[in-house]
Write an enzyme that holds these catalytic residues in place. Sequence first.
Site, PDB file in Angstrom:
ATOM      1  N   LYS A 124       0.818  -1.207   0.000  1.00  0.00           N
ATOM      2  CA  LYS A 124       0.000   0.000   0.000  1.00  0.00           C
ATOM      3  C   LYS A 124       0.861   1.270   0.000  1.00  0.00           C
ATOM      4  O   LYS A 124       1.998   1.282   0.466  1.00  0.00           O
ATOM      5  CB  LYS A 124      -0.930  -0.005   1.210  1.00  0.00           C
ATOM      6  CG  LYS A 124      -2.031  -1.064   1.136  1.00  0.00           C
ATOM      7  CD  LYS A 124      -2.993  -0.796  -0.019  1.00  0.00           C
ATOM      8  CE  LYS A 124      -4.059  -1.866  -0.165  1.00  0.00           C
ATOM      9  NZ  LYS A 124      -5.067  -1.839   0.881  1.00  0.00           N
ATOM     10  N   ARG A 183      -4.071 -10.461   3.646  1.00  0.00           N
ATOM     11  CA  ARG A 183      -4.228 -10.486   2.183  1.00  0.00           C
ATOM     12  C   ARG A 183      -2.962  -9.894   1.573  1.00  0.00           C
ATOM     13  O   ARG A 183      -2.659  -8.717   1.794  1.00  0.00           O
ATOM     14  CB  ARG A 183      -5.468  -9.679   1.784  1.00  0.00           C
ATOM     15  CG  ARG A 183      -5.767  -9.669   0.300  1.00  0.00           C
ATOM     16  CD  ARG A 183      -7.035  -8.875   0.022  1.00  0.00           C
ATOM     17  NE  ARG A 183      -7.382  -8.871  -1.391  1.00  0.00           N
ATOM     18  CZ  ARG A 183      -6.919  -7.977  -2.270  1.00  0.00           C
ATOM     19  NH1 ARG A 183      -6.110  -7.013  -1.869  1.00  0.00           N
ATOM     20  NH2 ARG A 183      -7.282  -8.049  -3.545  1.00  0.00           N
TER      21      ARG A 183
END
Length: 278
Positions: free
Chosen positions: A223, A257
């Site tokens: 991210k 994830r």
Amino acid sequence: MFWQTSRFSIDLTSPQIMGIVNVTPDSFSDGGQRQPSDIAAILRHAEQLLHDGAHILDIGGESTRPGSPAVPLVEELARVLPVVREAVRLGVPVSVDTYKPEVMQAVLDLGADIINDIWALRQPGAAQVVAQHPACGICLMHMHRDPQTMQQAPMAGDAVAQVVQFLAQNAQNLQALGVQPERIVLDYGIGFGKTVEQNLTLLARQQELLALGYPVLAGWSRKSCLGAVTGLEVDQRMVPSVAAALLAVERGARIVRVHDVRATAQALQVWQAAQPAL
């Protein structure tokens, strides 16, 4: 603790790794590596993730990076259905990352086990699709605004309190439709309309979400907030991603994830080996 899904009751005693299978040409982390039309290459990637240590496959046909355009329903179905049709034969839980109720119904009809929805089933008809299915697993994620605008005006104020309230309400709404709580997992939505500081605070205060009583899925992989902290480009963020996943597990997350399955699995092996000594 178990996560009940269509075909599997997933034991969450040990952390579970959800490997990301993008069926898109434009995902923020690996866009263009495998074209949606190359089903064989996508399935080889899925099998490699399982070999590397993934327990769950998460298949998605629409990029949700900030500013990404929505994919038409027909296109998403064309991307996702051929992959799901083959993936359900691999003997592991198959999750599909979608917010469209028509896609949800189609993949559940093919035998998919989990619906992973960034909109937390707020699109018209979505909650009804999963409620009418007898046992599919559900992951509800928090997102501020939508993928096109979420980072133009991120959340204001105490993100943790807002995320906890949002997810608690949406989980309660599902149960009111008859969905058993053991089918529900919560994701606090790292990067989805939140500042770097808010993302890190959500990790620091993850226990407040766990207090709701549902398993937590953490999706830190590659991210942009990890890039903001480290200065690394997206293709260089494996180490920060593994560190964030490990911190999330240490603080109670039961599913992570990830893109970098092998490195995450190795880190979790060390973490698990150390548990008896704590």
